[in-house]
Design an enzyme around this catalytic site. Sequence first.
Site, mmCIF file in Angstrom:
data_model
loop_
_atom_site.group_PDB
_atom_site.id
_atom_site.type_symbol
_atom_site.label_atom_id
_atom_site.label_comp_id
_atom_site.label_asym_id
_atom_site.label_seq_id
_atom_site.Cartn_x
_atom_site.Cartn_y
_atom_site.Cartn_z
ATOM 1 N N HIS A 105 -51.445 16.112 -19.759
ATOM 2 C CA HIS A 105 -50.729 15.787 -18.525
ATOM 3 C C HIS A 105 -50.149 17.053 -17.901
ATOM 4 O O HIS A 105 -50.116 18.107 -18.538
ATOM 5 C CB HIS A 105 -49.591 14.798 -18.823
ATOM 6 N N ASP A 107 -46.370 17.802 -16.016
ATOM 7 C CA ASP A 107 -45.098 17.126 -15.788
ATOM 8 C C ASP A 107 -44.942 16.783 -14.304
ATOM 9 O O ASP A 107 -45.135 17.638 -13.436
ATOM 10 C CB ASP A 107 -43.943 18.030 -16.237
ATOM 11 N N HIS A 263 -50.822 20.275 -20.226
ATOM 12 C CA HIS A 263 -50.444 20.449 -21.629
ATOM 13 C C HIS A 263 -50.469 19.140 -22.395
ATOM 14 O O HIS A 263 -50.537 18.054 -21.809
ATOM 15 C CB HIS A 263 -49.093 21.151 -21.763
ATOM 16 N N ARG A 279 -35.912 20.713 -22.405
ATOM 17 C CA ARG A 279 -36.731 21.080 -21.243
ATOM 18 C C ARG A 279 -35.928 21.051 -19.955
ATOM 19 O O ARG A 279 -35.220 20.087 -19.682
ATOM 20 C CB ARG A 279 -37.902 20.103 -21.103
HETATM 21 C C1 OGA Z 1 -42.733 18.379 -22.186
HETATM 22 C C2 OGA Z 1 -43.808 18.150 -23.145
HETATM 23 C C3 OGA Z 1 -44.588 18.956 -25.257
HETATM 24 C C4 OGA Z 1 -44.047 19.234 -26.609
HETATM 25 O O1 OGA Z 1 -41.635 18.728 -22.604
HETATM 26 O O2 OGA Z 1 -42.997 18.258 -20.975
HETATM 27 O O3 OGA Z 1 -44.846 17.633 -22.795
HETATM 28 O O4 OGA Z 1 -44.797 19.796 -27.405
HETATM 29 N N1 OGA Z 1 -43.566 18.593 -24.375
HETATM 30 O O5 OGA Z 1 -42.895 18.872 -26.879
HETATM 31 MN MN MN Z 2 -44.866 17.496 -20.548
#
Ligand code: OGA
Ligand code: MN
Length: 288
Positions: A105, A107, A263, A279
């Site tokens: 995806h 974000d 990611h 995040r």
């Molecule tokens: C995010 C996500 C990935 C992770 O924080 O947007 O997709 O490895 N995290 O925690």
């Molecule tokens: Mn993410």
Amino acid sequence: MQAMQIRKLTPRFGAEIIGVDLSKPISDQLFREIEAVFNDNGVVLFRGQHLTEDQHIDFSKRFGPLEIHVRKDALMKHRPEVFVVSNVYEDGKPIGSVDAGQFWHTDLSYKKIPSRGSLLLAREVPMRDGKALGDTLFCSTIAAFEGLPRDLQQKLESLSATHHYEKGYNRDRPSGKRKPLTPEQMAALPDVVHPIVRKHPFTGKPCLFVNEGYVTEIVGMPRDESEALLDRLFKHCLKDEFIYRHNWRVGDLLMWDNCSTQHNAAGNYEPTMRRRMDRTTLTGTAVA
Ligand code: OGA
Ligand code: MN
């Protein structure tokens, strides 16, 4: 005055910035250099950043305003700019989103104005036999687009796709079903349509802007044809040459561009192993 060095993470994209301590003042000149590395590389790693929550927020704000996520249950108390990704429970309740992002995806691609980028700070990393688990994988959507045959690139340039948050939110996941989104959350999240080939807002480079997590269909295409084409594009993105796999250390601040990369959290750790990542999410600009 801090001076930085750069180490490429893969031949195609991603860079580590060495020699910068983000808890110290960052001059405008240094910030401009960091921002240029970010725009050019899509993923930027800073190691050894033991930042307070406010330092994480303040550095993120240098790039512009921050998002407040619709999942209020995953936001840090008193600091709603921080979305917590964690399997840690306190007082019987998860402190963040337990298994966020375990699918390909970008974000907030489901927003009319998608996010520019995200900054994830590793606070607790699961370990087994001295090796960190819970990697995050990244794909360069610029390299992926470049890797498509010319005729398909041309076809995609005239197409758009529909994105919706619910697709990723409601998917099957190890921790079981999530609470359904509330009517308020759904109202804040209408279907949005974005071009499949998106011009990067800072570099102008074409990015393949469809992701398995949130894209539901190609606009104006019969259902089966749309599914087949999307499936082909999602598989294409997985080629080794487009991928960077990040093995985390506590204190890593990793930032990624939500137009030029996708990611996926590998999630290969036991539920009993603590993982906690914070995040911040940058707002973006209208899709051109
Ligand atoms: C995010 C996500 C990935 C992770 O924080 O947007 O997709 O490895 N995290 O925690
Ligand atoms: Mn993410």
